[in-house]
Enzyme design. Structure first.
Site, mmCIF file in Angstrom:
data_model
loop_
_atom_site.group_PDB
_atom_site.id
_atom_site.type_symbol
_atom_site.label_atom_id
_atom_site.label_comp_id
_atom_site.label_asym_id
_atom_site.label_seq_id
_atom_site.Cartn_x
_atom_site.Cartn_y
_atom_site.Cartn_z
ATOM 1 C CD GLU A 244 -0.661 -0.316 3.782
ATOM 2 O OE1 GLU A 244 -0.684 -1.566 3.869
ATOM 3 O OE2 GLU A 244 -1.032 0.445 4.677
ATOM 4 C CE LYS B 281 7.328 5.295 5.299
ATOM 5 N NZ LYS B 281 7.360 6.723 5.615
ATOM 6 C CG ASP C 162 5.740 12.666 3.162
ATOM 7 O OD1 ASP C 162 6.029 12.496 4.363
ATOM 8 O OD2 ASP C 162 6.442 13.320 2.376
ATOM 9 C CE1 TYR D 174 0.046 3.510 9.593
ATOM 10 C CE2 TYR D 174 -0.651 5.177 8.017
ATOM 11 C CZ TYR D 174 0.089 4.815 9.110
ATOM 12 O OH TYR D 174 0.869 5.741 9.745
ATOM 13 C CE LYS E 24 10.998 6.741 2.532
ATOM 14 N NZ LYS E 24 11.791 7.131 3.687
ATOM 15 C CB CYS F 187 41.518 17.458 17.215
ATOM 16 S SG CYS F 187 39.925 18.090 17.741
ATOM 17 C CB CYS G 61 41.371 19.915 21.578
ATOM 18 S SG CYS G 61 41.730 18.234 21.055
ATOM 19 C CB CYS H 254 39.981 14.248 18.310
ATOM 20 S SG CYS H 254 40.508 15.087 19.806
ATOM 21 C CB CYS I 197 38.683 17.105 22.578
ATOM 22 S SG CYS I 197 37.999 17.774 21.049
HETATM 23 S S1 IVH Z 1 2.643 0.841 9.061
HETATM 24 C C1 IVH Z 1 4.466 -0.935 12.976
HETATM 25 N N1 IVH Z 1 1.665 1.821 6.848
HETATM 26 O O1 IVH Z 1 5.526 5.667 8.051
HETATM 27 C C2 IVH Z 1 4.397 -0.227 11.671
HETATM 28 N N2 IVH Z 1 3.049 3.242 8.160
HETATM 29 O O2 IVH Z 1 8.348 5.159 8.501
HETATM 30 C C3 IVH Z 1 3.324 0.769 11.620
HETATM 31 N N3 IVH Z 1 3.302 5.497 7.266
HETATM 32 O O3 IVH Z 1 5.424 5.969 11.531
HETATM 33 C C4 IVH Z 1 3.389 1.635 10.431
HETATM 34 N N4 IVH Z 1 2.018 5.223 5.509
HETATM 35 O O4 IVH Z 1 3.714 7.299 10.153
HETATM 36 C C5 IVH Z 1 2.442 2.067 7.914
HETATM 37 N N5 IVH Z 1 0.689 2.573 4.904
HETATM 38 C C6 IVH Z 1 1.444 2.802 5.959
HETATM 39 C C7 IVH Z 1 2.056 4.060 6.175
HETATM 40 C C8 IVH Z 1 2.857 4.236 7.296
HETATM 41 C C9 IVH Z 1 2.771 6.078 6.173
HETATM 42 C C10 IVH Z 1 4.219 6.171 8.199
HETATM 43 C C11 IVH Z 1 3.898 5.997 9.666
HETATM 44 C C12 IVH Z 1 5.132 5.415 10.285
HETATM 45 C C13 IVH Z 1 6.173 5.770 9.277
HETATM 46 C C14 IVH Z 1 7.336 4.796 9.354
#
Ligand code: IVH
Length: 706
Positions: A126, A128, A130, A236, A324, A429, A432, A447, A453
């Site tokens: 799914e 991610k 932002d 999610y 990512k 360094c 120092c 250092c 230092c």
């Molecule tokens: S699952 C235990 N699903 O990404 C894992 N996170 O880098 C729970 N985020 O803190 C997170 N979309 O804020 C999950 N589809 C998605 C997400 C998601 C965005 C964010 C979330 C998390 C961060 C981690």
């Protein structure tokens, strides 16, 4: 003193005049409070004025003043949000960047679960989102609390604000009695553009990107401001539950959808890495037209029983990964190379860049890692960037991946100025003047000044007060620098004697820039609050090389209190002793870390400094995990031979969750040896010592049902 006219009844003209009056009153109060240290109104009255100002602004956004008091961060004496301890920690995700990282992720999981290569293993994939994560707690179907992630353990209570978000139901039907729904608060592109246009017109704050706008809008002390901001929410994940939602991740997401939450329509089930990659490509192709920011694709093991077996590392689940999108890149001129000295003495080259925008953020500094990186080699001596070195004056390529520090990736030789000289890495360094040396096998030049230092001392102090260490409210990196420069604090122990030394002190502290009577008293109180500290935080805060947060936790769990730990470290100086063996037997502690620990604690100046610190503290012994009814709580167990039902890693993790200590070698202190086929000398030694020995099935039935 506040006007009695109802905000609903204010005419536009009256509202404008009222905002001007409130701005003047609040400015005066701010000056009295911060500048003159002589507050002229109470905190409660101040808060009331601020609230009224915010309410009027929410009703007439276009009347918001350029110097609006609601945009003045950090100046309000308001307490801010109350704190919420998450019943189940809110974790982050580990990252992957390419197909190899994803097939490694799949392979790691299969290994951990001891699955055959051809066994089925499906995932959800799914987008991610932002934005910023939020945890919503429902009891009996009613929304009772909303909290931000904070540091993962403790977040901020933003319940009133969350209630204003249309995507967040305030009551749900058919929910478990206790249900914590987790997801992302975000702002859509059109809403973001419109908000910024409104803000610009009203002379208010313009946000750099939708994420900042969402965060700024959610974290408003006045929920009415949040209401006026177009926030959305995708569910999610979940935290505490009184009963399971489903058997699969997808089933659970579907149930959240049925309860009235928005779930992402691009969520799919994928049968393995190949299908994950295909769905990633599909999502990436739609990225620009989705209408909201995403920065990757999240993959999660679909079967919740397997998620449960996989469990967590210290801050991330083993069963999920964020794939990512590629980092954003930009070219700019390298104006200078500075050397920063870290807390362990590492000399790190930092690129000072002509400011350039990379992925919506202005970047003017980037890391150059180390000496070899600048000269075009990796730390094994192999060439990188085709051996091109980096020189002041060069055109360099800068990138950011996620929230990490920007890095310099490449250099354009065609644009190199004729007079650019190769960079000469300092041998002393810069802070120092001590020799800076590179030990064999170390990628980093360090250092040798130790505590003399100033850079090392300051960085050590900054680490000491950082979030995962002592986390003293009001004492951050900036304040530590100020106190160090003024010689009020030279080492951690000095923090705790500050009140005694300068105590009438409020007087002296408050005469310094940035401090008032209230903030000074608050600081002393915050320091006193932290005298009580957990053993793991204390070990981490010492800033010993190679000893990170996770290791500190493991070590604390093993020794359980400071006296035991300290005595063991003294004894372990001799590597012939059982104390040394016991240390390196801890799962997650290798000889490099052990050596660093033992040597640092034995070093006379460090030792004296730590002793002075301990004298000021009340170190809390480790609170053991809830192991009520566990037959192995507190027992020392050793696994040997082959395990057939699970991997060694899973067996260890499970034993530790039940309160056992897992050791790598058998001694008279061992309580149970679990011997699989092929067990050799350890099983033999156990037999000689008369230690209880079980096979894998015997072990599993011992721990069954807890
Ligand atoms: S699952 C235990 N699903 O990404 C894992 N996170 O880098 C729970 N985020 O803190 C997170 N979309 O804020 C999950 N589809 C998605 C997400 C998601 C965005 C964010 C979330 C998390 C961060 C981690």
């Amino acid at each position: 003193m506040a006007s009695v006219t109802d905000i609903e009844e204010l005419s536009e003209d009256a509202a404008k005049a009222e905002l001007a009056r409130l701005s003047e009153l609040l400015n005066k109060a701010n000056t009295a409070y911060h500048g003159d240290d002589d507050p002229d109104i109470s905190d409660a009255d101040y808060d009331a004025l601020k609230r009224r100002n915010a309410q009027i602004e929410a009703r007439f956004p276009h009347l918001k003043r350029a110097d609006s008091p609601s945009e003045q961060v950090g100046s309000a004496p308001a307490e801010g949000f109350s704190k919420v301890t998450h019943e189940v920690a809110m974790l982050s995700l580990s990252n992957g960047f390419d197909a190899e990282d994803i097939s490694d992720f799949d392979a790691r999981i299969r290994r951990y679960l001891a699955l055959e290569a051809d066994a089925a293993l499906s995932y959800t994939a799914e987008p991610k989102i932002d934005g910023l994560s939020l945890s919503l707690r429902y009891e009996g179907g009613a929304l009772v609390q909303a909290a931000t992630r904070g540091d993962g353990r403790v977040g901020e209570n933003v319940t009133a604000n969350a209630r204003t978000i249309a995507d967040i139901p305030t009551s749900i039907v058919g929910a478990p009695d206790v249900l914590e729904v987790r997801g992302e608060v975000y702002m859509s592109h059109p809403d973001f553009e419109a908000l910024n246009a409104r803000q610009a017109e009203a002379g208010g704050k313009v946000f750099a990107n939708p994420r900042n706008a969402a965060a700024g809008s959610l974290r408003q002390l006045d929920a009415e401001i949040t209401r006026a901001r177009p926030l959305r929410f995708f569910a999610y994940a979940w935290g505490a539950l009184s009963e399971p939602l489903a058997e699969t991740q997808m089933g659970a997401i579907d149930r959240l959808g049925e309860m009235g939450f928005q779930t992402n329509p691009l969520t799919r089930i994928c049968a393995g890495p190949q299908e994950l990659m295909a769905h990633y490509d599909e999502i990436e192709a739609q990225r620009a037209t989705l209408g909201y920011d995403i920065d990757g694709v999240v993959y999660k093991v679909n079967d919740l029983a397997l998620q449960d077996r996989l469990g967590f590392r210290s801050t991330t689940p083993r069963w999920a990964i964020a794939h990512k999108f590629p980092a954003e890149l930009a070219w700019t001129r390298l104006e200078a190379i500075d050397i920063q000295v870290g807390r362990t003495g590492a000399l790190s080259p930092v690129a000072r860049l002509h400011p350039v925008t990379v992925g919506g953020v202005v970047v003017s500094n980037a890391t150059l890692h180390n000496e070899d990186y600048v000269s075009g080699r990796d730390n094994k001596g192999a060439t990188i960037r085709d051996g091109k070195d980096i020189r002041v004056g060069d055109w360099v390529q800068v990138y950011r991946a996620g929230d990490v520090i920007p890095k310099v990736a490449d250099v354009d030789l065609n644009k190199r100025p004729a007079d650019a000289e190769p960079y000469v890495f300092p041998q002393r360094c810069p802070e120092c003047g001590s020799a800076a040396v590179r030990e064999p096998g170390d990628a980093v030049r360090r250092c040798t000044g130790g505590l003399i230092c100033p850079a090392q001392a300051v960085e050590k102090l900054k680490h000491f007060v950082s979030r995962a260490a002592f986390d003293i409210e009001g004492l951050g990196a900036k304040q530590v620098e100020q106190f160090y420069t003024d010689q009020w604090i030279r080492e951690p122990a000095d923090i705790f004697t500050l009140r005694a030394r300068y105590g009438s002190g409020v007087q002296q502290l408050k005469n310094r820039e940035g401090w008032g009577e209230k903030s000074a008293t608050n600081l002393f109180d915050a320091i006193d609050d932290r005298r009580k500290i957990t053993l793991s935080r204390l070990i981490f805060s010492l800033g010993i090389r190679h000893v990170g947060e996770a290791a500190s936790n493991t070590i604390a769990m093993h020794y359980t209190d400071w006296a035991t730990f300290d005595a063991a470290m003294r004894a372990a100086q001799d590597s012939e002793t059982p104390a040394w063996q016991d240390l390196i037997d801890i799962d997650g502690v290798g000889t490099v870390m052990a050596t660093s620990l033992v040597q640092t604690l034995a070093q006379p100046a460090e030792r004296a400094s730590i002793d002075r610190l301990i004298a000021e503290l009340d170190v809390q012994p480790v609170a053991r995990p809830k192991t009520d009814g566990s037959p192995v709580a507190g027992k020392i167990v050793v696994f040997t031979g082959t395990l057939e039902k699970m991997t060694r890693a899973e067996a260890k993790a499970r034993a530790e969750r039940l309160g056992a200590k897992v050791s790598g070698s058998v001694s008279a202190k061992t309580d149970i040896v679990i011997a699989g086929p092929g067990a050799g000398s350890k099983a033999k030694k156990a037999a000689e010592l008369g230690i209880e020995t079980l096979d894998e099935d015997g072990w599993l039935s011992l721990i069954a049902g807890v």
